[in-house]
Design a protein around this motif. Structure first.
Motif, PDB file in Angstrom:
ATOM      1  N   GLN A 114       0.833  -1.209   0.000  1.00 28.69           N
ATOM      2  CA  GLN A 114       0.000   0.000   0.000  1.00 28.69           C
ATOM      3  C   GLN A 114       0.866   1.256   0.000  1.00 28.69           C
ATOM      4  N   VAL A 115       1.895   1.263   0.816  1.00 23.89           N
ATOM      5  CA  VAL A 115       2.795   2.413   0.875  1.00 23.89           C
ATOM      6  C   VAL A 115       3.514   2.599  -0.460  1.00 23.89           C
ATOM      7  N   GLU A 116       3.879   1.483  -1.085  1.00 27.75           N
ATOM      8  CA  GLU A 116       4.649   1.531  -2.325  1.00 27.75           C
ATOM      9  C   GLU A 116       3.809   1.991  -3.523  1.00 27.75           C
ATOM     10  N   PHE A 117       2.537   1.595  -3.574  1.00 24.65           N
ATOM     11  CA  PHE A 117       1.749   1.817  -4.784  1.00 24.65           C
ATOM     12  C   PHE A 117       0.534   2.732  -4.593  1.00 24.65           C
ATOM     13  N   ASP A 118       0.413   3.394  -3.446  1.00 25.66           N
ATOM     14  CA  ASP A 118      -0.794   4.185  -3.219  1.00 25.66           C
ATOM     15  C   ASP A 118      -0.957   5.325  -4.219  1.00 25.66           C
ATOM     16  N   ASP A 119       0.132   5.843  -4.788  1.00 23.92           N
ATOM     17  CA  ASP A 119       0.019   6.951  -5.738  1.00 23.92           C
ATOM     18  C   ASP A 119       0.616   6.590  -7.101  1.00 23.92           C
ATOM     19  N   ARG A 120       0.573   5.296  -7.429  1.00 29.44           N
ATOM     20  CA  ARG A 120       1.127   4.832  -8.704  1.00 29.44           C
ATOM     21  C   ARG A 120       0.056   4.065  -9.478  1.00 29.44           C
ATOM     22  N   PRO A 121      -0.696   4.764 -10.335  1.00 27.94           N
ATOM     23  CA  PRO A 121      -1.797   4.121 -11.067  1.00 27.94           C
ATOM     24  C   PRO A 121      -1.316   2.941 -11.902  1.00 27.94           C
ATOM     25  N   GLY A 122      -2.203   1.971 -12.063  1.00 25.49           N
ATOM     26  CA  GLY A 122      -1.874   0.803 -12.869  1.00 25.49           C
ATOM     27  C   GLY A 122      -2.472  -0.455 -12.278  1.00 25.49           C
ATOM     28  N   PRO A 123      -2.278  -1.594 -12.933  1.00 20.74           N
ATOM     29  CA  PRO A 123      -2.899  -2.845 -12.485  1.00 20.74           C
ATOM     30  C   PRO A 123      -2.426  -3.323 -11.120  1.00 20.74           C
ATOM     31  N   VAL A 124      -1.162  -3.047 -10.775  1.00 18.44           N
ATOM     32  CA  VAL A 124      -0.671  -3.482  -9.466  1.00 18.44           C
ATOM     33  C   VAL A 124      -1.382  -2.704  -8.369  1.00 18.44           C
ATOM     34  N   ARG A 125      -1.474  -1.395  -8.510  1.00 15.38           N
ATOM     35  CA  ARG A 125      -2.195  -0.573  -7.537  1.00 15.38           C
ATOM     36  C   ARG A 125      -3.651  -1.028  -7.433  1.00 15.38           C
ATOM     37  N   THR A 126      -4.263  -1.337  -8.566  1.00 11.07           N
ATOM     38  CA  THR A 126      -5.660  -1.780  -8.574  1.00 11.07           C
ATOM     39  C   THR A 126      -5.844  -3.039  -7.735  1.00 11.07           C
ATOM     40  N   GLU A 127      -4.924  -4.000  -7.878  1.00  7.62           N
ATOM     41  CA  GLU A 127      -5.038  -5.258  -7.129  1.00  7.62           C
ATOM     42  C   GLU A 127      -4.757  -5.059  -5.648  1.00  7.62           C
ATOM     43  N   VAL A 128      -3.805  -4.185  -5.320  1.00  6.95           N
ATOM     44  CA  VAL A 128      -3.537  -3.890  -3.907  1.00  6.95           C
ATOM     45  C   VAL A 128      -4.754  -3.226  -3.276  1.00  6.95           C
ATOM     46  N   ALA A 129      -5.359  -2.279  -3.997  1.00 12.00           N
ATOM     47  CA  ALA A 129      -6.553  -1.596  -3.493  1.00 12.00           C
ATOM     48  C   ALA A 129      -7.713  -2.572  -3.345  1.00 12.00           C
ATOM     49  N   ARG A 130      -7.823  -3.513  -4.273  1.00 11.32           N
ATOM     50  CA  ARG A 130      -8.907  -4.495  -4.191  1.00 11.32           C
ATOM     51  C   ARG A 130      -8.758  -5.382  -2.965  1.00 11.32           C
ATOM     52  N   ALA A 131      -7.529  -5.756  -2.641  1.00  9.67           N
ATOM     53  CA  ALA A 131      -7.300  -6.575  -1.450  1.00  9.67           C
ATOM     54  C   ALA A 131      -7.705  -5.818  -0.192  1.00  9.67           C
ATOM     55  N   LEU A 132      -7.345  -4.543  -0.103  1.00  8.72           N
ATOM     56  CA  LEU A 132      -7.718  -3.741   1.061  1.00  8.72           C
ATOM     57  C   LEU A 132      -9.226  -3.550   1.126  1.00  8.72           C
ATOM     58  N   THR A 133      -9.854  -3.306  -0.020  1.00  9.53           N
ATOM     59  CA  THR A 133     -11.311  -3.139  -0.070  1.00  9.53           C
ATOM     60  C   THR A 133     -12.020  -4.401   0.409  1.00  9.53           C
ATOM     61  N   ASP A 134     -11.528  -5.556  -0.025  1.00 11.16           N
ATOM     62  CA  ASP A 134     -12.147  -6.826   0.391  1.00 11.16           C
ATOM     63  C   ASP A 134     -12.007  -7.040   1.897  1.00 11.16           C
ATOM     64  N   TRP A 135     -10.838  -6.705   2.439  1.00  7.41           N
ATOM     65  CA  TRP A 135     -10.616  -6.877   3.880  1.00  7.41           C
ATOM     66  C   TRP A 135     -11.528  -5.947   4.682  1.00  7.41           C
ATOM     67  N   GLU A 163     -11.520   1.845  11.807  1.00  4.57           N
ATOM     68  CA  GLU A 163     -10.734   1.941  13.037  1.00  4.57           C
ATOM     69  C   GLU A 163      -9.960   0.652  13.304  1.00  4.57           C
ATOM     70  N   ILE A 164     -10.601  -0.492  13.078  1.00  9.02           N
ATOM     71  CA  ILE A 164      -9.918  -1.772  13.302  1.00  9.02           C
ATOM     72  C   ILE A 164      -8.738  -1.913  12.342  1.00  9.02           C
ATOM     73  N   GLU A 165      -8.948  -1.527  11.074  1.00  8.58           N
ATOM     74  CA  GLU A 165      -7.864  -1.580  10.101  1.00  8.58           C
ATOM     75  C   GLU A 165      -6.734  -0.622  10.490  1.00  8.58           C
ATOM     76  N   ALA A 166      -7.077   0.584  10.916  1.00  6.94           N
ATOM     77  CA  ALA A 166      -6.058   1.568  11.292  1.00  6.94           C
ATOM     78  C   ALA A 166      -5.219   1.076  12.464  1.00  6.94           C
ATOM     79  N   LEU A 167      -5.854   0.435  13.414  1.00  2.00           N
ATOM     80  CA  LEU A 167      -5.110  -0.080  14.568  1.00  2.00           C
ATOM     81  C   LEU A 167      -4.216  -1.258  14.167  1.00  2.00           C
ATOM     82  N   GLY A 168      -4.673  -2.057  13.226  1.00  5.53           N
ATOM     83  CA  GLY A 168      -3.830  -3.143  12.730  1.00  5.53           C
ATOM     84  C   GLY A 168      -2.602  -2.608  12.020  1.00  5.53           C
ATOM     85  N   GLU A 169      -2.777  -1.565  11.208  1.00  6.02           N
ATOM     86  CA  GLU A 169      -1.641  -0.970  10.515  1.00  6.02           C
ATOM     87  C   GLU A 169      -0.673  -0.305  11.505  1.00  6.02           C
TER      88      GLU A 169
END
Length: 208
Positions: A114-135, A163-169
């Motif tokens: 997430q830190v690496e790809f949060d501001d880098r558009p493309g398929p990798v960012r899309t998949e990382v965002a999808r994993a976070l969205t699913d969680w 909040e639960i996600e933020a505390l985990g991070e």
């Protein structure tokens, strides 16, 4: 014979991807060197390139392997608990246990990605965002189920999931940079106290 070769090829591919998840948790997905990964996985470069000739596809497959690893270590154990309040807390507990057990040398693959790809558009960012969205969706869904069952009251399930996600991070960062001995207990206790404060029957959860 053909089935045997295919099965061996699949096992080799999975073993390489497991190493890739571990390496990327430290060096990031862009830090995945094809040569180094082949060396760590104990395969020849020719054997490695039989699976991947494109680094982008390796990155996407590594994300998929990390998702399945997360399900295995974090989600599946929590699913043994009753849906609702107890499963919601169990998901947080499983996550912290995953970190405590040191499954990955960098702590958390997805936090690093997430830190690496949060501001880098493309398929990798899309998949990382999808994993976070699913969680987040899983956490929110269990919070909604707890409200439906009458186990939680006066709480916004989307806010609670955030909040639960933020505390985990936060736990990931504090384990690596600050005090490991307090990071996990603080993250566990913060969520527990939040849930007990809104639980209609706090006895469903541990006291501390």
């Amino acid at each position: 014979m053909e089935d045997g070769r295919k099965a061996r090829g699949q096992r080799s591919r999975e073993a390489i991807l497991t190493h890739a998840v571990s390496l990327a948790s430290v060096d990031g997905l862009d830090g995945l060197s094809l040569g180094r990964l082949a060396e760590v996985a104990g395969v020849s470069k020719s054997g490695f390139f039989a699976h991947w000739r494109d680094k982008r596809q390796l990155q996407l497959d590594t994300i998929d392997r990390a998702r399945r690893q997360w399900v295995e270590h974090v989600v599946s154990p929590a699913l043994r608990h009753p849906s609702g309040l107890r499963r919601l807390y169990a998901l947080h507990q499983s996550r912290l246990r995953f970190y405590a057990d040191g499954v990955l040398p960098g702590g958390c693959f997805f936090f690093a990605a997430q830190v690496e790809f949060d501001d880098r558009p493309g398929p990798v960012r899309t998949e990382v965002a999808r994993a976070l969205t699913d969680w987040l969706g899983l956490l929110r869904g269990e919070a909604e189920k707890a409200i439906e069952l009458g186990e939680l009251r006066d709480i916004d399930p989307e806010q609670l999931a955030y909040e639960i996600e933020a505390l985990g991070e936060a736990a990931v960062i504090h384990i690596r940079l600050l005090r490991r001995d307090t990071a996990l207990p603080h993250a566990r206790r913060a969520v527990l106290q939040r849930l007990r404060a809104h639980a209609t029957d706090p006895s469903l959860l541990p006291e501390d």
